[in-house]
Motif scaffolding. Structure first.
Motif, PDB file in Angstrom:
ATOM      1  N   SER A  85       0.827  -1.220   0.000  1.00 44.46           N
ATOM      2  CA  SER A  85       0.000   0.000   0.000  1.00 44.46           C
ATOM      3  C   SER A  85       0.856   1.264   0.000  1.00 44.46           C
ATOM      4  CB  SER A  85      -0.908   0.004   1.232  1.00 44.46           C
ATOM      5  OG  SER A  85      -0.114   0.167   2.407  1.00 44.46           O
ATOM      6  N   LEU A  86       2.149   1.124   0.315  1.00 48.38           N
ATOM      7  CA  LEU A  86       3.100   2.244   0.424  1.00 48.38           C
ATOM      8  C   LEU A  86       2.707   3.200   1.558  1.00 48.38           C
ATOM      9  CD1 LEU A  86       3.696   2.967  -3.400  1.00 48.38           C
ATOM     10  CD2 LEU A  86       4.884   1.370  -1.914  1.00 48.38           C
ATOM     11  N   GLU A  87       1.954   2.702   2.534  1.00 49.45           N
ATOM     12  CA  GLU A  87       1.585   3.497   3.703  1.00 49.45           C
ATOM     13  C   GLU A  87       2.601   3.286   4.819  1.00 49.45           C
ATOM     14  OE1 GLU A  87      -0.852   5.702   3.844  1.00 49.45           O
ATOM     15  OE2 GLU A  87      -1.326   5.173   1.761  1.00 49.45           O
ATOM     16  N   GLU A  88       2.843   4.346   5.607  1.00 45.56           N
ATOM     17  CA  GLU A  88       3.760   4.232   6.751  1.00 45.56           C
ATOM     18  C   GLU A  88       3.101   3.410   7.856  1.00 45.56           C
ATOM     19  OE1 GLU A  88       5.614   7.934   7.933  1.00 45.56           O
ATOM     20  OE2 GLU A  88       5.897   7.195   9.985  1.00 45.56           O
ATOM     21  N   VAL A  89       3.874   2.454   8.420  1.00 45.40           N
ATOM     22  CA  VAL A  89       3.328   1.581   9.457  1.00 45.40           C
ATOM     23  C   VAL A  89       3.933   1.926  10.823  1.00 45.40           C
ATOM     24  CG1 VAL A  89       3.192  -0.830  10.215  1.00 45.40           C
ATOM     25  CG2 VAL A  89       3.105  -0.308   7.786  1.00 45.40           C
ATOM     26  N   ARG A  90       5.233   2.178  10.853  1.00 49.04           N
ATOM     27  CA  ARG A  90       5.924   2.482  12.121  1.00 49.04           C
ATOM     28  C   ARG A  90       7.052   3.472  11.848  1.00 49.04           C
ATOM     29  NH1 ARG A  90       6.457  -1.802  15.986  1.00 49.04           N
ATOM     30  NH2 ARG A  90       8.045  -0.609  17.097  1.00 49.04           N
ATOM     31  N   ARG A  91       7.462   4.180  12.878  1.00 47.76           N
ATOM     32  CA  ARG A  91       8.626   5.068  12.772  1.00 47.76           C
ATOM     33  C   ARG A  91       9.488   4.803  13.997  1.00 47.76           C
ATOM     34  NH1 ARG A  91       8.954  11.066  10.268  1.00 47.76           N
ATOM     35  NH2 ARG A  91       7.534  10.222   8.733  1.00 47.76           N
ATOM     36  N   LEU A  92      10.721   4.335  13.786  1.00 45.28           N
ATOM     37  CA  LEU A  92      11.603   3.971  14.896  1.00 45.28           C
ATOM     38  C   LEU A  92      12.712   5.018  14.993  1.00 45.28           C
ATOM     39  CD1 LEU A  92      12.118   0.319  13.591  1.00 45.28           C
ATOM     40  CD2 LEU A  92      10.425   1.025  15.281  1.00 45.28           C
ATOM     41  N   PRO A  93      12.799   5.772  16.086  1.00 47.11           N
ATOM     42  CA  PRO A  93      13.837   6.794  16.197  1.00 47.11           C
ATOM     43  C   PRO A  93      15.228   6.158  16.162  1.00 47.11           C
ATOM     44  CG  PRO A  93      12.262   6.958  18.010  1.00 47.11           C
ATOM     45  CD  PRO A  93      11.966   5.683  17.299  1.00 47.11           C
ATOM     46  N   MET A  94      16.131   6.729  15.368  1.00 47.19           N
ATOM     47  CA  MET A  94      17.498   6.195  15.234  1.00 47.19           C
ATOM     48  C   MET A  94      18.444   7.363  15.026  1.00 47.19           C
ATOM     49  SD  MET A  94      17.550   2.623  14.576  1.00 47.19           S
ATOM     50  CE  MET A  94      16.193   1.465  14.688  1.00 47.19           C
ATOM     51  N   LYS A  95      19.741   7.140  15.323  1.00 47.36           N
ATOM     52  CA  LYS A  95      20.764   8.176  15.162  1.00 47.36           C
ATOM     53  C   LYS A  95      21.403   8.052  13.783  1.00 47.36           C
ATOM     54  CE  LYS A  95      20.808   9.551  19.558  1.00 47.36           C
ATOM     55  NZ  LYS A  95      20.152  10.791  19.916  1.00 47.36           N
TER      56      LYS A  95
END
Ligand code: DHE
Length: 511
Positions: free
Chosen positions: A481-491
């Motif tokens: 679907s090209l939809e965002e599922v999660r966002r994981l903070p990273m450096k």
């Protein structure tokens, strides 16, 4: 006497120059304890032009003044004046007086193995070990170990400074080897979630390759101009090969890759028009080998790594293989064209049109109709070249919103993902239909932030994309679907590597 007087005279005439900071002395007093008097690195990284690369100028001065977050590097603004900081930065930009030597003995002396490590008999986590994905976080020199199903972070381990290129997995996916531009190679046990050890195989290194049987690691070095072969079991040195042309011209090694069916490592050489194939298998084919590599210390078995040299018309900086490893598609930074080398007969069979400095190390292939195609982004043009691997003709130049660095796809998805790494549109990711070769969507998940590098989960259902910023993130997309599922903070996450996709040399991933 005359000499002393002349020096004294010039000092008196120069006046204020006497007050100029003595950068070398400042370096010795403040930096050498971590970075070594030789500037070749100690607990801190090497401080030489070859490894500092794009850090020069105000950026380097800022690091000296303020330090680096989440590292051992403190800020020196309270101890050094602005002029002194500028002088130290300028000193670090100077090349070393003598090219440094780094022998097998030097390498062996850096080897640190964890004596308290007891390997786990089974994974210490419940996650699918084949669906683990590693995220290299260059912001603070760590790797996060992700569960590829839940996206939980199972571990986060410190790496050497400035990891570059893809980490390489052992064939069973249990161990991973990570390399830094400083030449450190680190071995990590994924099942135990623990580092096993590290060794400094070069002073300025490009990338590593692992043999298909998991026995050997090859480390491509710029400094010194060598290829180091390590035993992947315990990181001991098997051989250091001085890389030289037939006339004795030394050469940096731009890249090394493994060619599994050929049981060989193949090297791109930066300074001589030759391609080297180094065999490690028990029965190497006979090509008239060169046995002239200098052996530092006794080899483990008699002449274990015969070298085949293939003469080229041009220098090849980087290359890419077809799925059978019979052909190699190479490109030079100097020319506008690529070459196809037939590895069986050992010579060029076609030229290909590759203007704009292709980044072949991240090229990918996929089947399209009756043929296989390869696609590569370019570092200096707003295009992606798609080449028919049967005819070696360009099928399409896909116009993009800027030069790109990385491409990825997966056998289960109809799309290839391509970033725009440079310029005003560095915040977009193009989604390309693998059949029509059209850009069907352009994602802009975080306006203004660099968005780059994609990796898929084992089943191809999710695509992981980096927000390549200090306070960045890995965005997990639903690949259909090209939809965002999660966002994981990273450096500052850079590359991401899925165990299964890598160990199976999955279509759509870089090898
Ligand atoms: Fe890379 C892979 C060469 C600059 C991040 N890069 C590679 C590979 C080569 C290469 C040959 C394949 C090695 C492998 O995976 O085994 N890279 C070069 C260059 O010549 C270049 C243009 C200049 C240089 O300074 O070396 C270059 N590379 C960069 C960067 O500036 C990047 C964006 C940031 C950084 O970390 O230095 C960068 N390169 C990467 C990454 C990979 C890589 C993340 C692995 C991609 C993959 O998916 O496998």
């Amino acid at each position: 006497m005359r000499h002393t007087a002349a020096v004294l005279g010039s000092l008196i005439l120069a006046g204020p120059a006497m007050a100029e900071p003595d950068a070398r002395d400042l370096y010795t007093r403040h930096c050498a304890v971590c970075h070594a008097e030789t500037r070749l690195g100690g607990t801190g990284p090497a401080l030489i032009p070859e490894t500092l690369g794009r850090m020069f100028g105000p950026r380097l001065e800022a690091v000296i003044a303020e330090g680096r977050i989440a590292t051992q590097m403190p800020g020196f603004a309270d101890f050094l004046s602005a002029d002194e900081i500028t002088a130290v930065a300028a000193y670090l930009a100077e090349p070393l007086a003598e090219p440094p030597v780094w022998t097998a003995l030097d390498i062996a002396a850096t080897r640190e193995m964890r004596v308290d490590h007891t390997p786990a008999a089974t994974p210490v986590f419940a996650a699918d070990p084949m669906n683990i994905t590693l995220v290299v976080e260059t912001g603070d020199n760590h790797v996060s170990v992700l569960d590829g199903d839940t996206f939980d972070v199972l571990d986060r381990f410190a790496t050497p400074y400035a990891v570059h290129g893809g980490p390489k997995f052992s064939p069973d996916g249990r161990y991973v080897f990570v390399m830094s531009r400083d030449g450190w190679v680190q071995k990590y046990d994924i099942w135990s979630l623990a580092e096993i050890g590290r060794v400094r195989a070069g002073l300025n290194s490009r990338n590593i390759a692992i043999s298909h049987d998991g026995r050997w690691l090859a480390v491509a070095n710029y400094l010194p101009m060598t290829l180091t072969i390590l035993d992947a079991l315990d990181l001991t040195v098997a051989l250091v090969i001085d890389v030289e042309g037939r006339d004795g011209t030394p050469s940096r090694v731009s890249a090394v890759y493994q060619a599994p069916p050929r049981e060989s490592f193949i090297l791109a050489l930066k300074d001589i028009p030759e391609l080297w194939e180094i065999f490690y298998g028990a029965n190497p084919p006979f090509f008239g080998f060169v046995h002239d590599h200098r052996i530092e210390g006794p080899p483990k078995v008699e002449d274990p790594f015969p070298i085949r040299r293939i003469r080229l018309a041009d220098i090849l900086d980087d290359f890419f293989f077809d799925q059978d490893y019979e052909h190699l598609i190479g490109a030079s930074r100097e020319t506008e064209s690529g070459q196809v080398i037939d590895l069986v007969i050992g010579r060029k069979i076609a030229d290909i049109d590759l203007p704009g400095m292709p980044h072949l190390g991240s090229g990918i292939t996929w089947p399209r109709g009756q043929t296989m195609v390869m696609a590569t982004p370019h570092l200096q043009s707003n295009t992606i070249s798609v080449i028919d691997m049967g005819t070696w003709q360009t099928l399409q130049e896909i116009e993009t919103l800027g030069p790109g660095f990385f491409m990825r796809s997966h056998a289960t998805t109809p799309y290839a993902w391509a970033d725009v790494f440079f310029g005003p549109n560095k915040d977009v990711m193009h989604i390309i239909d693998k059949e029509s070769l059209e850009i069907v969507r352009t994602l802009r998940p975080e306006p203004g932030a660099t968005v780059a590098h994609t990796e898929f989960t084992k089943d191809g259902r999710h695509a992981l994309v980096s927000i390549w910023e200090d306070e960045g993130a890995v965005i997990v997309y639903d690949a259909a679907s090209l939809e965002e599922v999660r966002r994981l903070p990273m450096k500052k996450p850079s590359g991401k590597y899925n165990v299964w996709n890598k160990i199976t040399f999955a279509e759509g991933t870089s090898h």
